[in-house]
Design a protein around this motif. Structure first.
Motif, mmCIF file in Angstrom:
data_model
loop_
_atom_site.group_PDB
_atom_site.id
_atom_site.type_symbol
_atom_site.label_atom_id
_atom_site.label_comp_id
_atom_site.label_asym_id
_atom_site.label_seq_id
_atom_site.Cartn_x
_atom_site.Cartn_y
_atom_site.Cartn_z
ATOM 1 N N PRO A 111 -2.375 18.717 -16.556
ATOM 2 C CA PRO A 111 -3.704 18.089 -16.615
ATOM 3 C C PRO A 111 -3.838 16.955 -15.612
ATOM 4 O O PRO A 111 -2.876 16.241 -15.319
ATOM 5 C CB PRO A 111 -3.789 17.577 -18.058
ATOM 6 N N GLY A 112 -5.045 16.791 -15.094
ATOM 7 C CA GLY A 112 -5.296 15.764 -14.092
ATOM 8 C C GLY A 112 -5.059 14.359 -14.578
ATOM 9 O O GLY A 112 -4.902 13.430 -13.768
ATOM 10 N N GLU A 113 -5.008 14.151 -15.901
ATOM 11 C CA GLU A 113 -4.713 12.827 -16.446
ATOM 12 C C GLU A 113 -3.347 12.321 -16.020
ATOM 13 O O GLU A 113 -3.064 11.130 -16.115
ATOM 14 C CB GLU A 113 -4.790 12.873 -17.973
ATOM 15 N N ALA A 114 -2.478 13.219 -15.540
ATOM 16 C CA ALA A 114 -1.166 12.797 -15.057
ATOM 17 C C ALA A 114 -1.261 12.020 -13.756
ATOM 18 O O ALA A 114 -0.311 11.324 -13.372
ATOM 19 C CB ALA A 114 -0.265 14.014 -14.859
ATOM 20 N N PHE A 115 -2.413 12.093 -13.075
ATOM 21 C CA PHE A 115 -2.516 11.560 -11.724
ATOM 22 C C PHE A 115 -3.617 10.510 -11.546
ATOM 23 O O PHE A 115 -3.819 10.016 -10.441
ATOM 24 C CB PHE A 115 -2.754 12.717 -10.736
ATOM 25 N N ALA A 116 -4.307 10.186 -12.614
ATOM 26 C CA ALA A 116 -5.344 9.155 -12.563
ATOM 27 C C ALA A 116 -5.555 8.630 -13.973
ATOM 28 O O ALA A 116 -5.274 9.319 -14.957
ATOM 29 C CB ALA A 116 -6.653 9.721 -11.999
ATOM 30 N N LEU B 105 0.849 -1.189 0.000
ATOM 31 C CA LEU B 105 0.000 0.000 0.000
ATOM 32 C C LEU B 105 0.882 1.236 0.000
ATOM 33 O O LEU B 105 1.792 1.354 0.824
ATOM 34 C CB LEU B 105 -0.903 0.017 1.243
ATOM 35 N N VAL B 106 0.610 2.162 -0.921
ATOM 36 C CA VAL B 106 1.325 3.435 -0.945
ATOM 37 C C VAL B 106 0.463 4.510 -0.302
ATOM 38 O O VAL B 106 -0.706 4.676 -0.658
ATOM 39 C CB VAL B 106 1.683 3.859 -2.382
ATOM 40 N N ILE B 107 1.044 5.221 0.652
ATOM 41 C CA ILE B 107 0.417 6.398 1.253
ATOM 42 C C ILE B 107 1.296 7.595 0.917
ATOM 43 O O ILE B 107 2.499 7.575 1.167
ATOM 44 C CB ILE B 107 0.302 6.261 2.793
ATOM 45 N N ASN B 108 0.699 8.634 0.337
ATOM 46 C CA ASN B 108 1.432 9.862 0.032
ATOM 47 C C ASN B 108 0.716 11.023 0.704
ATOM 48 O O ASN B 108 -0.304 11.491 0.231
ATOM 49 C CB ASN B 108 1.518 10.062 -1.484
ATOM 50 N N SER B 109 1.256 11.463 1.826
ATOM 51 C CA SER B 109 0.621 12.531 2.606
ATOM 52 C C SER B 109 1.711 13.424 3.194
ATOM 53 O O SER B 109 2.608 12.903 3.876
ATOM 54 C CB SER B 109 -0.230 11.927 3.724
ATOM 55 N N PRO B 110 1.611 14.744 2.915
ATOM 56 C CA PRO B 110 0.711 15.478 2.040
ATOM 57 C C PRO B 110 0.785 14.958 0.601
ATOM 58 O O PRO B 110 1.827 14.528 0.148
ATOM 59 C CB PRO B 110 1.207 16.924 2.130
ATOM 60 N N ASN B 111 -0.366 15.076 -0.057
ATOM 61 C CA ASN B 111 -0.530 14.405 -1.338
ATOM 62 C C ASN B 111 -0.150 15.292 -2.516
ATOM 63 O O ASN B 111 -0.446 16.492 -2.542
ATOM 64 C CB ASN B 111 -1.996 13.962 -1.487
ATOM 65 N N ASN B 112 0.504 14.678 -3.470
ATOM 66 C CA ASN B 112 0.693 15.251 -4.792
ATOM 67 C C ASN B 112 -0.246 14.493 -5.728
ATOM 68 O O ASN B 112 -0.095 13.272 -5.875
ATOM 69 C CB ASN B 112 2.139 15.056 -5.245
ATOM 70 N N PRO B 113 -1.314 15.131 -6.251
ATOM 71 C CA PRO B 113 -1.421 16.547 -6.588
ATOM 72 C C PRO B 113 -2.356 17.391 -5.733
ATOM 73 O O PRO B 113 -2.457 18.589 -5.959
ATOM 74 C CB PRO B 113 -2.000 16.478 -7.997
ATOM 75 N N THR B 114 -3.084 16.815 -4.780
ATOM 76 C CA THR B 114 -4.187 17.549 -4.157
ATOM 77 C C THR B 114 -3.761 18.458 -3.022
ATOM 78 O O THR B 114 -4.474 19.401 -2.686
ATOM 79 C CB THR B 114 -5.246 16.575 -3.610
ATOM 80 N N GLY B 115 -2.616 18.157 -2.380
ATOM 81 C CA GLY B 115 -2.228 18.903 -1.192
ATOM 82 C C GLY B 115 -2.950 18.470 0.069
ATOM 83 O O GLY B 115 -2.691 18.993 1.153
#
Length: 397
Positions: free
Chosen positions: A360-365, A178-188
């Protein structure tokens, strides 16, 4: 001597591993390159601090060079830097690792790729909440690992215990990371200590290793630094961090991973294969950063907070909506409801007509997105001009 048949043709690309055919260039980098040639473009694209590396860090590198510290360092890093990282983690992050379980890497990207190379394989599963930094999915494809993305757009970009439980329950019996990225890139968006503890309680019921990508932990505005899931699940969590964001050292390529003792030596083998060791004099500079850099971090984060507050207010006034970022230096902005295209389409239109570039958001989903990410790792003058241009663009459309 036998001569090759004139009809025989060899294509070297046929020799590469088949997984590479499923990999594409980073959307972040490719889109940034695409818009860079637009005359007068103002780029809020890359996640790179606009601050110069503090002088005391550069002075430490110069002093190291003057002492001819230009030879091989130990594979896992110099003893001084590893101790400085251990002290820093305990002092600022309430994370306690033995120096033997800290490995210095060529930036956080290498830390992530080395750790995931050791943990992922065909038959395993990589789980991560989206939107997310693209490297995680790329590593799953490269290693032939199945990936499972948990969409957090309906929960304020927060991974909930229920969503995690449902996913892990469906994967019982399989090696899972499981990957956790917090604070998150791209949302902050930044997970609170109570939210991380709730996730850790779910993890206790499953065989899951956690990779905690904490490169933005210091760029946090409510709880400083941001809490880590390693505080609640220390025996299963690999912490990744770097000097890039905290100390404005992106070009120095210095990061690390810290792992449970039973795991760290195994991950270190992959690091040794990938890069052998980081440069000695850059490690000496990073040691100075971790030993003396607390004030520098605080000054930069104060600037980021001012920029965040301005840009959130200004874009909200222009009719945009976004999750309020509590960390990192990004705004993940939803494109207007009356615009019928995708995030890619809107980002291109904005770059060509307003001469303001986001990612663009396509970079992250996967699939079409309705978001564009703007980086505010840029001065207020730049952000003011960006808002002026976006305002004129909105009025003309």
């Amino acid at each position: 001597m036998n001569q090759p048949s004139p009809s025989h043709q060899f294509n070297p690309t046929d020799a590469v591993i088949p997984q590479l055919s499923n990999l594409t260039t980073s959307v972040i980098r490719s889109f940034d390159a695409e818009v860079s040639d637009i005359p007068g473009i103002l780029k809020l694209t890359l996640g790179e601090p606009d601050f110069a590396t503090p002088d005391f860090i550069k002075d430490a590198a110069a002093a190291s060079l003057a002492r001819n510290r230009t030879h091989y360092a130990p594979n896992a890093g110099t003893p001084g830097l590893r101790q400085a990282i251990a002290d820093y983690l305990a002092r600022r992050r309430n994370l306690h690792f033995d120096t033997a379980d800290i490995v210095v890497t060529e930036g956080a990207s290498e830390a992530i790729s080395s750790a995931l190379t050791a943990l992922l394989h065909p038959g395993a599963v990589l789980v991560y909440p989206t939107p997310a930094f693209g490297l995680y999915e790329s590593m799953a494809r490269l290693t032939g690992t199945e990936s499972v993305a948990i969409d957090t757009s309906g929960t304020g970009f927060i991974l909930t215990p229920d969503a995690l439980e449902r996913t892990l329950d469906s994967l019982k019996g399989r090696d899972t990371v499981l990957v956790i990225n917090s604070p998150n890139n791209p949302t902050g968006v930044t997970l609170s200590a109570s939210q991380l503890q709730a996730l850790a309680e779910v993890l206790e019921r499953y065989d899951v290793t956690v990779l905690s990508d904490e490169v933005y932990a210091e760029v946090s505005y409510e709880t400083r630094p941001a809490p880590s899931i390693a505080q609640f699940a220390p025996d299963r969590t690999v912490v990744v961090d770097s000097t890039s964001k905290s100390y404005a050292m992106t070009g120095w390529r210095l990061g690390f991973f810290a792992a449970p003792h039973t795991l760290s030596a195994q991950l270190a083998k992959v690091h040794q294969i990938h890069v052998s060791t980081a440069a000695t004099f850059t490690m000496d500079a990073a040691q100075a950063a971790y030993e003396q850099g607390d004030t520098s971090i605080d000054l930069m984060v104060g600037e980021y907070r001012e920029r965040r507050d301005y840009l959130v207010h200004a874009l909200t006034e222009l009719g945009f909506s976004m999750a309020r970022p509590s960390g990192a230096f990004y705004l993940y902005v939803r494109i207007p409801e009356d615009y019928e295209g995708t995030g890619y389409d809107y980002a291109r239109l904005l770059a060509r007509e307003a001469k303001v570039a986001g990612i663009p958001g396509e970079a992250f989903a996967s699939g079409p997105s309705r978001y564009v990410r703007f980086s505010y790792a840029a001065g207020l003058d730049t952000l003011h001009e960006a808002v002026r241009r976006i305002s004129a663009f909105r009025q003309s459309h």
